[in-house]
Design a protein around this motif. Structure first.
Motif, PDB file in Angstrom:
ATOM      1  N   TRP A 174       0.867  -1.102   0.011  1.00  0.00           N
ATOM      2  CA  TRP A 174       0.078  -0.438   0.259  1.00  0.00           C
ATOM      3  C   TRP A 174       0.481   1.469   0.070  1.00  0.00           C
ATOM      4  O   TRP A 174       1.071   2.019  -0.559  1.00  0.00           O
ATOM      5  N   HIS A 175       2.336   0.940   1.001  1.00  0.00           N
ATOM      6  CA  HIS A 175       2.934   2.474   0.732  1.00  0.00           C
ATOM      7  C   HIS A 175       3.175   2.565  -0.759  1.00  0.00           C
ATOM      8  O   HIS A 175       4.226   3.409  -0.936  1.00  0.00           O
ATOM      9  N   ALA A 176       3.932   1.125  -1.466  1.00  0.00           N
ATOM     10  CA  ALA A 176       4.442   1.794  -2.624  1.00  0.00           C
ATOM     11  C   ALA A 176       4.024   2.049  -3.043  1.00  0.00           C
ATOM     12  O   ALA A 176       4.254   2.716  -4.707  1.00  0.00           O
ATOM     13  N   PHE A 177       2.772   1.793  -3.342  1.00  0.00           N
ATOM     14  CA  PHE A 177       1.447   2.521  -4.443  1.00  0.00           C
ATOM     15  C   PHE A 177       1.729   3.582  -4.592  1.00  0.00           C
ATOM     16  O   PHE A 177       1.812   4.768  -5.495  1.00  0.00           O
ATOM     17  N   ASN A 178       1.765   4.030  -2.777  1.00  0.00           N
ATOM     18  CA  ASN A 178       1.047   5.455  -2.721  1.00  0.00           C
ATOM     19  C   ASN A 178       2.107   6.285  -3.101  1.00  0.00           C
ATOM     20  O   ASN A 178       2.013   7.013  -3.698  1.00  0.00           O
ATOM     21  N   ARG A 179       3.438   5.648  -2.946  1.00  0.00           N
ATOM     22  CA  ARG A 179       4.916   6.278  -3.307  1.00  0.00           C
ATOM     23  C   ARG A 179       4.653   6.395  -4.625  1.00  0.00           C
ATOM     24  O   ARG A 179       5.019   7.351  -5.233  1.00  0.00           O
ATOM     25  N   LEU A 180       4.409   5.076  -5.509  1.00  0.00           N
ATOM     26  CA  LEU A 180       5.137   5.317  -6.749  1.00  0.00           C
ATOM     27  C   LEU A 180       3.766   6.806  -7.527  1.00  0.00           C
ATOM     28  O   LEU A 180       3.970   6.975  -8.503  1.00  0.00           O
ATOM     29  N   LYS A 181       2.563   6.596  -6.776  1.00  0.00           N
ATOM     30  CA  LYS A 181       1.067   7.289  -7.622  1.00  0.00           C
ATOM     31  C   LYS A 181       1.966   9.400  -7.245  1.00  0.00           C
ATOM     32  O   LYS A 181       1.894  10.105  -7.875  1.00  0.00           O
ATOM     33  N   ALA A 182       2.993   8.978  -5.778  1.00  0.00           N
ATOM     34  CA  ALA A 182       3.362  10.584  -5.504  1.00  0.00           C
ATOM     35  C   ALA A 182       4.142  10.991  -6.137  1.00  0.00           C
ATOM     36  O   ALA A 182       4.802  11.938  -6.586  1.00  0.00           O
ATOM     37  N   SER A 183       4.641   9.996  -7.144  1.00  0.00           N
ATOM     38  CA  SER A 183       6.226  10.254  -8.177  1.00  0.00           C
ATOM     39  C   SER A 183       5.970  11.141  -9.069  1.00  0.00           C
ATOM     40  O   SER A 183       4.546  10.545  -9.637  1.00  0.00           O
ATOM     41  N   ASP A 184       6.951  11.193  -9.767  1.00  0.00           N
ATOM     42  CA  ASP A 184       6.824  11.547 -11.221  1.00  0.00           C
ATOM     43  C   ASP A 184       7.468  10.447 -11.960  1.00  0.00           C
ATOM     44  O   ASP A 184       7.555  10.879 -12.995  1.00  0.00           O
ATOM     45  N   VAL A 185       7.121   9.446 -11.513  1.00  0.00           N
ATOM     46  CA  VAL A 185       7.378   8.444 -12.744  1.00  0.00           C
ATOM     47  C   VAL A 185       6.107   7.982 -13.368  1.00  0.00           C
ATOM     48  O   VAL A 185       5.233   7.891 -13.207  1.00  0.00           O
ATOM     49  N   SER A 186       7.003   8.028 -15.284  1.00  0.00           N
ATOM     50  CA  SER A 186       5.384   7.918 -16.115  1.00  0.00           C
ATOM     51  C   SER A 186       5.601   6.444 -16.712  1.00  0.00           C
ATOM     52  O   SER A 186       6.633   6.032 -16.980  1.00  0.00           O
ATOM     53  N   LEU A 187       4.544   6.039 -16.837  1.00  0.00           N
ATOM     54  CA  LEU A 187       3.981   4.494 -16.936  1.00  0.00           C
ATOM     55  C   LEU A 187       3.782   4.684 -18.525  1.00  0.00           C
ATOM     56  O   LEU A 187       3.157   5.223 -19.008  1.00  0.00           O
ATOM     57  N   HIS A 188       4.821   3.376 -18.989  1.00  0.00           N
ATOM     58  CA  HIS A 188       4.373   3.111 -20.395  1.00  0.00           C
ATOM     59  C   HIS A 188       2.849   2.617 -20.775  1.00  0.00           C
ATOM     60  O   HIS A 188       2.512   2.467 -22.093  1.00  0.00           O
TER      61      HIS A 188
END
Ligand code: ZN
Length: 257
Positions: free
Chosen positions: A27-41
């Motif tokens: 859950w925390h990992a997902f929220n960090r991903l969401k809050a980051s500027d990583v763009s998904l293909h």
């Protein structure tokens, strides 16, 4: 169950957290991903599986969700109904399922289905150990192409950071984000038996060979000795009510696939 998708379109990948409600690292990992500027293909689906248990801080309410897949929508038990919904949500996608644990020896990957596609996913986690649970079966990833990961000790900060790192590595290795990655060739630990028991203190070490006749658990005046040599996997003192953990044998490495 809470489901959300990052990006538009029909996702091919599903990230699962909280099959056990008190294991919050995914859950925390997902929220960090969401809050980051990583763009998904491409779009990625996220499932917070046992939302009710998560909110209560419990492992589960009526039954261990990981043990009742693929469930029954008519059941009286919360997790048995939930298992059927979760199974529908996972079907047709490639799954990574995040866990944390009472036992030591993390992080490592677990496959439950025994298929080559799931073993290949273990390489995408970048982890050096893979537990093959397929001889015993069970788990949210048993009936889909998927891999589970044990990230660390319950919901501590470190488990969340490890989960985030594994998630990014997995997404990169699967071609969903642009980041450096190095697919691993994990050592395989094939589970062949469980070690039942209640109230035992686990005195050996996970992933370190226990020799025949060696004591691996103690309770009051009783001890448990190995009938044959094995590698302890997911063994702990308090992790399960009804078992110490699992016995595994070494089975080489996941080949280059
Ligand atoms: Zn778990």
């Amino acid at each position: 169950m809470h489901v959300e998708t990052l990006g538009d379109g029909r996702p091919r990948y599903t990230v699962v957290a909280c099959v056990h409600g008190d294991e919050t690292c995914g859950w925390h990992a997902f929220n960090r991903l969401k809050a980051s500027d990583v763009s998904l293909h491409e779009p990625v689906k996220f499932v917070l599986a046992n939302e009710r248990a998560f909110k209560l801080g419990y492992r589960f309410c009526d039954a261990d969700l990981n043990r009742v897949m693929p469930g029954d929508p008519e059941s009286e038990q919360h997790e048995v109904r939930l298992a059927a919904s979760l199974q529908r949500e996972l079907e047709g996608t490639t799954v990574i399922d995040f866990h944390s644990t009472e036992s030591r020896g993390c992080p490592y990957a677990i496959v439950a289905g025994g298929d080559a596609a799931s073993r290949r996913l273990a390489r995408s986690t970048g982890l050096d150990r893979m537990v093959d649970m397929s001889p015993l079966g069970g788990g949210a990833t048993e009936h889909v192409t998927g891999v589970a990961v044990e990230c660390g000790y319950y919901d501590d900060e470190d488990a969340a950071s490890v989960a985030h790192r594994i998630l990014l590595h997995f997404l990169a290795a699967e071609g969903l984000v642009d980041r450096p990655y190095a697919r691993s060739t994990p050592e395989v630990y094939e589970v062949f038996d469980d070690a039942p028991g209640r109230g035992f203190t686990f005195v050996a070490k996970n992933f370190r060979r226990v020799e025949k006749e060696e004591v691996f658990a103690e309770k009051d005046d009783t001890v448990r000795r190995a009938e044959t040599a094995f590698y302890p996997v997911l063994m702990s003192t308090h992790g399960y009510d009804d078992r110490i953990g699992f016995k595994a044998r070494r089975a080489g490495r996941v080949e280059e696939v």
